[in-house]
Motif scaffolding. Structure first.
Motif, PDB file in Angstrom:
ATOM      1  N   ILE A 164       0.822  -1.213   0.000  1.00  0.00           N
ATOM      2  CA  ILE A 164       0.000   0.000   0.000  1.00  0.00           C
ATOM      3  C   ILE A 164       0.858   1.266   0.000  1.00  0.00           C
ATOM      4  N   THR A 165       2.117   1.162   0.446  1.00  0.00           N
ATOM      5  CA  THR A 165       2.983   2.336   0.458  1.00  0.00           C
ATOM      6  C   THR A 165       3.749   2.507  -0.852  1.00  0.00           C
ATOM      7  N   GLU A 166       3.397   1.748  -1.850  1.00  0.00           N
ATOM      8  CA  GLU A 166       4.048   1.844  -3.157  1.00  0.00           C
ATOM      9  C   GLU A 166       3.906   3.253  -3.713  1.00  0.00           C
ATOM     10  N   PRO A 167       5.007   3.839  -4.195  1.00  0.00           N
ATOM     11  CA  PRO A 167       4.905   5.158  -4.812  1.00  0.00           C
ATOM     12  C   PRO A 167       4.012   5.121  -6.055  1.00  0.00           C
ATOM     13  N   ILE A 168       3.464   6.265  -6.389  1.00  0.00           N
ATOM     14  CA  ILE A 168       2.670   6.440  -7.605  1.00  0.00           C
ATOM     15  C   ILE A 168       3.440   7.400  -8.508  1.00  0.00           C
ATOM     16  N   TYR A 169       3.709   6.958  -9.715  1.00  0.00           N
ATOM     17  CA  TYR A 169       4.360   7.798 -10.721  1.00  0.00           C
ATOM     18  C   TYR A 169       3.285   8.211 -11.726  1.00  0.00           C
ATOM     19  N   TYR A 170       3.166   9.508 -11.941  1.00  0.00           N
ATOM     20  CA  TYR A 170       2.106  10.067 -12.794  1.00  0.00           C
ATOM     21  C   TYR A 170       2.761  10.843 -13.928  1.00  0.00           C
ATOM     22  N   ILE A 171       2.345  10.572 -15.152  1.00  0.00           N
ATOM     23  CA  ILE A 171       2.834  11.327 -16.314  1.00  0.00           C
ATOM     24  C   ILE A 171       1.643  11.652 -17.205  1.00  0.00           C
ATOM     25  N   ASP A 172       1.467  12.926 -17.516  1.00  0.00           N
ATOM     26  CA  ASP A 172       0.438  13.267 -18.502  1.00  0.00           C
ATOM     27  C   ASP A 172       1.050  14.077 -19.627  1.00  0.00           C
ATOM     28  N   ARG A 173       0.421  13.979 -20.787  1.00  0.00           N
ATOM     29  CA  ARG A 173       0.874  14.715 -21.975  1.00  0.00           C
ATOM     30  C   ARG A 173      -0.320  15.435 -22.597  1.00  0.00           C
ATOM     31  N   SER A 174      -0.072  16.684 -22.959  1.00  0.00           N
ATOM     32  CA  SER A 174      -1.142  17.499 -23.537  1.00  0.00           C
ATOM     33  C   SER A 174      -0.607  18.326 -24.687  1.00  0.00           C
ATOM     34  N   ASP A 175      -1.466  18.544 -25.688  1.00  0.00           N
ATOM     35  CA  ASP A 175      -1.153  19.499 -26.748  1.00  0.00           C
ATOM     36  C   ASP A 175      -1.450  20.889 -26.223  1.00  0.00           C
ATOM     37  N   ILE A 176      -0.550  21.822 -26.494  1.00  0.00           N
ATOM     38  CA  ILE A 176      -0.773  23.220 -26.131  1.00  0.00           C
ATOM     39  C   ILE A 176      -1.526  23.868 -27.278  1.00  0.00           C
ATOM     40  N   ARG A 177      -2.658  24.476 -26.970  1.00  0.00           N
ATOM     41  CA  ARG A 177      -3.457  25.110 -28.019  1.00  0.00           C
ATOM     42  C   ARG A 177      -2.676  26.270 -28.642  1.00  0.00           C
ATOM     43  N   GLU A 178      -2.927  26.471 -29.923  1.00  0.00           N
ATOM     44  CA  GLU A 178      -2.210  27.504 -30.671  1.00  0.00           C
ATOM     45  C   GLU A 178      -2.354  28.870 -30.007  1.00  0.00           C
ATOM     46  N   GLY A 179      -1.220  29.548 -29.856  1.00  0.00           N
ATOM     47  CA  GLY A 179      -1.212  30.880 -29.272  1.00  0.00           C
ATOM     48  C   GLY A 179      -1.322  30.908 -27.758  1.00  0.00           C
ATOM     49  N   LYS A 180      -1.283  29.760 -27.101  1.00  0.00           N
ATOM     50  CA  LYS A 180      -1.494  29.704 -25.646  1.00  0.00           C
ATOM     51  C   LYS A 180      -0.235  29.357 -24.849  1.00  0.00           C
ATOM     52  N   LEU A 181       0.911  29.280 -25.502  1.00  0.00           N
ATOM     53  CA  LEU A 181       2.132  28.858 -24.818  1.00  0.00           C
ATOM     54  C   LEU A 181       2.469  29.755 -23.625  1.00  0.00           C
ATOM     55  N   ALA A 182       2.409  31.057 -23.788  1.00  0.00           N
ATOM     56  CA  ALA A 182       2.749  31.965 -22.680  1.00  0.00           C
ATOM     57  C   ALA A 182       1.797  31.763 -21.499  1.00  0.00           C
ATOM     58  N   GLU A 183       0.511  31.578 -21.788  1.00  0.00           N
ATOM     59  CA  GLU A 183      -0.459  31.355 -20.714  1.00  0.00           C
ATOM     60  C   GLU A 183      -0.238  30.010 -20.029  1.00  0.00           C
ATOM     61  N   VAL A 184       0.154  29.006 -20.804  1.00  0.00           N
ATOM     62  CA  VAL A 184       0.458  27.695 -20.220  1.00  0.00           C
ATOM     63  C   VAL A 184       1.646  27.823 -19.276  1.00  0.00           C
ATOM     64  N   ARG A 185       2.682  28.507 -19.711  1.00  0.00           N
ATOM     65  CA  ARG A 185       3.866  28.687 -18.854  1.00  0.00           C
ATOM     66  C   ARG A 185       3.495  29.404 -17.554  1.00  0.00           C
ATOM     67  N   GLU A 186       2.699  30.429 -17.656  1.00  0.00           N
ATOM     68  CA  GLU A 186       2.249  31.164 -16.470  1.00  0.00           C
ATOM     69  C   GLU A 186       1.416  30.256 -15.558  1.00  0.00           C
ATOM     70  N   GLY A 187       0.521  29.478 -16.160  1.00  0.00           N
ATOM     71  CA  GLY A 187      -0.315  28.555 -15.392  1.00  0.00           C
ATOM     72  C   GLY A 187       0.503  27.480 -14.702  1.00  0.00           C
ATOM     73  N   MET A 188       1.546  26.981 -15.377  1.00  0.00           N
ATOM     74  CA  MET A 188       2.411  25.965 -14.780  1.00  0.00           C
ATOM     75  C   MET A 188       3.106  26.506 -13.535  1.00  0.00           C
ATOM     76  N   LEU A 189       3.629  27.727 -13.635  1.00  0.00           N
ATOM     77  CA  LEU A 189       4.298  28.341 -12.482  1.00  0.00           C
ATOM     78  C   LEU A 189       3.327  28.524 -11.318  1.00  0.00           C
ATOM     79  N   ASP A 190       2.130  29.004 -11.616  1.00  0.00           N
ATOM     80  CA  ASP A 190       1.121  29.205 -10.584  1.00  0.00           C
ATOM     81  C   ASP A 190       0.740  27.882  -9.926  1.00  0.00           C
ATOM     82  N   LEU A 191       0.487  26.867 -10.737  1.00  0.00           N
ATOM     83  CA  LEU A 191       0.086  25.573 -10.200  1.00  0.00           C
ATOM     84  C   LEU A 191       1.216  24.942  -9.389  1.00  0.00           C
ATOM     85  N   ALA A 192       2.432  25.010  -9.871  1.00  0.00           N
ATOM     86  CA  ALA A 192       3.569  24.443  -9.134  1.00  0.00           C
ATOM     87  C   ALA A 192       3.723  25.117  -7.771  1.00  0.00           C
TER      88      ALA A 192
END
Length: 145
Positions: free
Chosen positions: A10-38
């Motif tokens: 039950i104490t086994e670690p969980i490794y999570y990986i997700d992949r997403s396409d960044i919508r056109e023109g949204k890269l700067a907002e994604v970067r900002e969102g990543m920093l905020d979420l982190a």
């Protein structure tokens, strides 16, 4: 890891990986969102071993990698992060979530809902067959001279 019964620890670690396409023109907002979420997650989830965002060289794919010490950590992450994940709906299209280890049934369902909310990507659960992990408390490098 498995014991003599063959059941997952039950104490086994969980490794999570997700992949997403960044919508056109949204890269700067994604970067900002990543920093905020982190920052949000780091302040609220001290048990989390690693939480990282990556963007590929072309700036079109975002990958999230998280290492949880146990299934309870993933469940807490889904509860706390849920409202923040919604902010990415207009920025990305989820392609896939891969989970290595055994999440709780509740966390598994939350992951399926997250994938659907962010574009309908697949969710795949992988069970441990063999191997080991070494996690140690290593001191962080000092930023002082």
């Amino acid at each position: 890891m498995t014991g003599k019964t063959g059941m997952a620890d039950i104490t086994e670690p969980i490794y999570y990986i997700d992949r997403s396409d960044i919508r056109e023109g949204k890269l700067a907002e994604v970067r900002e969102g990543m920093l905020d979420l982190a920052d949000f997650i780091e302040a609220r989830e001290p048990q989390l071993i690693a939480y990282r965002f990556y963007i590929d060289e072309s700036g079109t794919t975002m990958t999230t990698v998280a290492v949880h010490p146990d299934p309870a950590s993933l469940e807490l992450h889904m509860e706390l992060g849920g409202p923040k994940f919604r902010a990415f709906r207009e920025l990305i299209r989820m392609n896939s979530i891969d989970v290595y280890g055994r999440p709780s049934p509740d966390a598994a369902e939350q992951l399926r809902r997250k994938a659907e909310m962010l574009g309908g990507g697949t969710v795949t659960f992988h069970t441990l067959q063999a191997g080991f992990s070494r996690f140690t408390d290593r001191p962080r490098p000092s930023s002082r001279p």
